[in-house]
Design a protein around this motif. Sequence first.
Motif, PDB file in Angstrom:
ATOM      1  N   ASP A  47      -4.489 -10.245  -1.748  1.00  0.00           N
ATOM      2  CA  ASP A  47      -5.904 -10.233  -1.359  1.00  0.00           C
ATOM      3  C   ASP A  47      -6.554  -8.881  -1.644  1.00  0.00           C
ATOM      4  OD1 ASP A  47      -8.373 -10.727  -0.276  1.00  0.00           O
ATOM      5  OD2 ASP A  47      -7.664 -10.831   1.805  1.00  0.00           O
ATOM      6  N   LYS A  49      -9.750  -8.046  -1.132  1.00  0.00           N
ATOM      7  CA  LYS A  49     -10.797  -7.666  -0.187  1.00  0.00           C
ATOM      8  C   LYS A  49     -10.317  -6.617   0.809  1.00  0.00           C
ATOM      9  CE  LYS A  49     -12.457 -12.176   0.093  1.00  0.00           C
ATOM     10  NZ  LYS A  49     -12.831 -13.278   0.943  1.00  0.00           N
ATOM     11  N   GLU A  50      -9.075  -6.715   1.218  1.00  0.00           N
ATOM     12  CA  GLU A  50      -8.547  -5.795   2.228  1.00  0.00           C
ATOM     13  C   GLU A  50      -7.487  -4.866   1.645  1.00  0.00           C
ATOM     14  OE1 GLU A  50      -7.361  -7.887   5.719  1.00  0.00           O
ATOM     15  OE2 GLU A  50      -9.159  -9.128   5.715  1.00  0.00           O
ATOM     16  N   ASN A  51      -7.512  -4.662   0.354  1.00  0.00           N
ATOM     17  CA  ASN A  51      -6.505  -3.844  -0.310  1.00  0.00           C
ATOM     18  C   ASN A  51      -7.081  -2.450  -0.581  1.00  0.00           C
ATOM     19  OD1 ASN A  51      -4.735  -2.645  -2.178  1.00  0.00           O
ATOM     20  ND2 ASN A  51      -4.075  -4.655  -2.932  1.00  0.00           N
ATOM     21  N   GLY A  52      -6.822  -1.527   0.340  1.00  0.00           N
ATOM     22  CA  GLY A  52      -7.353  -0.163   0.233  1.00  0.00           C
ATOM     23  C   GLY A  52      -6.887   0.557  -1.017  1.00  0.00           C
ATOM     24  N   TYR A  54      -6.150  -0.725  -3.911  1.00  0.00           N
ATOM     25  CA  TYR A  54      -6.875  -1.264  -5.059  1.00  0.00           C
ATOM     26  C   TYR A  54      -8.264  -0.628  -5.149  1.00  0.00           C
ATOM     27  CZ  TYR A  54      -9.555  -4.541  -7.901  1.00  0.00           C
ATOM     28  OH  TYR A  54     -10.371  -5.099  -8.857  1.00  0.00           O
ATOM     29  N   HIS A  55      -8.972  -0.598  -4.018  1.00  0.00           N
ATOM     30  CA  HIS A  55     -10.334  -0.058  -4.022  1.00  0.00           C
ATOM     31  C   HIS A  55     -10.344   1.439  -4.321  1.00  0.00           C
ATOM     32  CE1 HIS A  55     -12.179  -3.809  -2.946  1.00  0.00           C
ATOM     33  NE2 HIS A  55     -11.288  -3.965  -1.976  1.00  0.00           N
TER      34      HIS A  55
END
Length: 169
Positions: A47, A49-52, A54-55
């Motif tokens: 996921d 959206k909640e993958n720090g 990745y961001h």
Amino acid sequence: MTQSTEPGKIWLTKDAFEKLSAELEELKGPVRADVIERISNARDEGDLKENGGYHAAREEQGRIEGRIRQLEDMLRRAEIGETPPDDGVVEPGMKVTYKFVGDDDDEAETFLLGAREIEDSVEDLKVYSPQSPLGQAINGASRGDTVSYEAPNGKMLEVVILDAVPYTI
């Protein structure tokens, strides 16, 4: 040495050009590859959206790509010049020490007269453009000269050129 009057040209010493070229190659090669690998690994974790991780990697990729574009543009527009002579005359490529008229010598400031774009590659030294109000006023002045210029706020300022020596990396 003469500075180009062609709009958009950026005056750089040969050393500065080589240093910026090396930075560009490092960013386009190993640094870019490392960030792409981190993005891929983070993407594999699921996921997004909640993958720090990745961001954070995507934000870093954006910063790196922006710096690559900046360096490519700067190097494309670069005009490589020799280091100016050590004659005390202010011109691009000189490290200039000045003070405001009326200030004590211990309030003097030193900067490099050159392309603002190279400020990241110049350690512990501000860079003022020859097109800035101060840069335009002192370009061609000599050590010991007093020069007046209009600041961006409209106030007239006077500075004394204390020293002007060639900048070396």
